[in-house]
Write a protein that holds these residues in place. Structure first.
Motif, mmCIF file in Angstrom:
data_model
loop_
_atom_site.group_PDB
_atom_site.id
_atom_site.type_symbol
_atom_site.label_atom_id
_atom_site.label_comp_id
_atom_site.label_asym_id
_atom_site.label_seq_id
_atom_site.Cartn_x
_atom_site.Cartn_y
_atom_site.Cartn_z
ATOM 1 N N LEU A 199 -4.350 0.624 2.998
ATOM 2 C CA LEU A 199 -4.913 -0.522 3.707
ATOM 3 C C LEU A 199 -4.206 -1.844 3.442
ATOM 4 O O LEU A 199 -4.383 -2.797 4.191
ATOM 5 C CB LEU A 199 -6.398 -0.663 3.345
ATOM 6 C CG LEU A 199 -7.283 0.514 3.736
ATOM 7 C CD1 LEU A 199 -8.705 0.301 3.233
ATOM 8 C CD2 LEU A 199 -7.263 0.727 5.236
ATOM 9 N N VAL A 200 -3.403 -1.914 2.370
ATOM 10 C CA VAL A 200 -2.716 -3.162 2.052
ATOM 11 C C VAL A 200 -1.204 -3.015 2.226
ATOM 12 O O VAL A 200 -0.583 -3.750 2.992
ATOM 13 C CB VAL A 200 -3.043 -3.633 0.615
ATOM 14 C CG1 VAL A 200 -2.215 -4.849 0.243
ATOM 15 C CG2 VAL A 200 -4.522 -3.938 0.482
ATOM 16 N N VAL A 201 -0.612 -2.081 1.519
ATOM 17 C CA VAL A 201 0.847 -1.977 1.478
ATOM 18 C C VAL A 201 1.423 -1.580 2.833
ATOM 19 O O VAL A 201 2.334 -2.238 3.345
ATOM 20 C CB VAL A 201 1.286 -0.978 0.387
ATOM 21 C CG1 VAL A 201 2.783 -0.793 0.395
ATOM 22 C CG2 VAL A 201 0.813 -1.452 -0.974
ATOM 23 N N ALA A 207 -1.487 -2.208 -6.196
ATOM 24 C CA ALA A 207 -1.852 -0.926 -5.586
ATOM 25 C C ALA A 207 -0.805 0.143 -5.881
ATOM 26 O O ALA A 207 -1.155 1.291 -6.188
ATOM 27 C CB ALA A 207 -2.018 -1.096 -4.077
ATOM 28 N N LEU A 228 -1.647 -7.773 -4.460
ATOM 29 C CA LEU A 228 -2.350 -6.544 -4.092
ATOM 30 C C LEU A 228 -1.385 -5.403 -3.808
ATOM 31 O O LEU A 228 -1.640 -4.255 -4.181
ATOM 32 C CB LEU A 228 -3.247 -6.786 -2.876
ATOM 33 C CG LEU A 228 -4.502 -7.608 -3.119
ATOM 34 C CD1 LEU A 228 -5.206 -7.888 -1.804
ATOM 35 C CD2 LEU A 228 -5.426 -6.898 -4.091
ATOM 36 N N LYS A 229 -0.290 -5.720 -3.159
ATOM 37 C CA LYS A 229 0.704 -4.700 -2.839
ATOM 38 C C LYS A 229 1.274 -4.079 -4.108
ATOM 39 O O LYS A 229 1.313 -2.856 -4.257
ATOM 40 C CB LYS A 229 1.826 -5.322 -1.999
ATOM 41 C CG LYS A 229 2.924 -4.383 -1.627
ATOM 42 C CD LYS A 229 3.984 -5.106 -0.803
ATOM 43 C CE LYS A 229 5.150 -4.208 -0.514
ATOM 44 N NZ LYS A 229 6.196 -4.879 0.244
ATOM 45 N N LEU A 259 -1.425 -11.204 -1.198
ATOM 46 C CA LEU A 259 -1.037 -9.913 -0.636
ATOM 47 C C LEU A 259 0.085 -9.250 -1.432
ATOM 48 O O LEU A 259 0.100 -8.032 -1.600
ATOM 49 C CB LEU A 259 -0.653 -10.069 0.831
ATOM 50 C CG LEU A 259 -1.856 -10.310 1.751
ATOM 51 C CD1 LEU A 259 -1.391 -10.605 3.170
ATOM 52 C CD2 LEU A 259 -2.793 -9.119 1.748
ATOM 53 N N LEU A 316 -5.969 1.537 -1.307
ATOM 54 C CA LEU A 316 -5.326 0.223 -1.400
ATOM 55 C C LEU A 316 -3.910 0.273 -0.831
ATOM 56 O O LEU A 316 -3.494 -0.637 -0.105
ATOM 57 C CB LEU A 316 -5.281 -0.254 -2.847
ATOM 58 C CG LEU A 316 -6.535 -0.925 -3.389
ATOM 59 C CD1 LEU A 316 -6.387 -1.208 -4.877
ATOM 60 C CD2 LEU A 316 -6.814 -2.213 -2.640
ATOM 61 N N CYS A 340 0.367 -15.097 1.009
ATOM 62 C CA CYS A 340 1.537 -14.307 0.614
ATOM 63 C C CYS A 340 1.423 -13.874 -0.838
ATOM 64 O O CYS A 340 1.668 -12.713 -1.174
ATOM 65 C CB CYS A 340 2.809 -15.118 0.830
ATOM 66 S SG CYS A 340 4.313 -14.228 0.388
ATOM 67 N N LEU A 359 0.930 -4.253 5.632
ATOM 68 C CA LEU A 359 1.715 -5.438 5.293
ATOM 69 C C LEU A 359 3.197 -5.201 5.553
ATOM 70 O O LEU A 359 3.870 -6.029 6.170
ATOM 71 C CB LEU A 359 1.489 -5.803 3.830
ATOM 72 C CG LEU A 359 2.204 -7.033 3.302
ATOM 73 C CD1 LEU A 359 1.750 -8.269 4.064
ATOM 74 C CD2 LEU A 359 1.942 -7.197 1.824
#
Length: 101
Positions: free
Chosen positions: A13-15, A45, A41-42, A38, A10, A35, A18
């Motif tokens: 693939l996300v932080v 994670a 999720l940031k 995300l 996570l 926004c 982004l």
């Protein structure tokens, strides 16, 4: 270990993408809802990665201090992992809230 791998994926693939996109564009083009999702999720994670690492450390500590208590270790570890993921989500929830005016 699988939970740590998921948490680290996570983050990967996300932080990281982004933050990279944000550093390149210096502006958000995805809209308010994207926004919020995300950012949730940031933060979730990053919390999950830290909390799962703590759960692994606590498990290793318990295995060293009380090596014969294998029976309750699996149940305890599942409970701690569930708590880590739930706490990660709860602590990241303010990112989804209404903006202050």
């Amino acid at each position: 270990m699988a939970n740590l791998a998921v948490a680290d994926l996570l983050v990967t693939l996300v932080v990281m993408p982004l933050d990279a996109a944000w550093n390149v564009t210096v502006q958000w083009y995805g809209g308010d809802a994207a926004c919020r999702v995300l950012m949730f999720l940031k933060l979730a994670a990053m919390y999950a990665s830290a909390f799962v690492t703590v759960v692994i450390a606590l498990d290793r500590h318990a295995a060293i201090v009380n090596p014969l208590a294998v029976g309750c270790a699996e149940r305890r570890n599942k409970a701690m992992l569930c708590a880590a993921w739930v706490l990660s989500a709860v602590l990241a929830l303010p990112q989804v809230g209404e903006p202050q005016r």
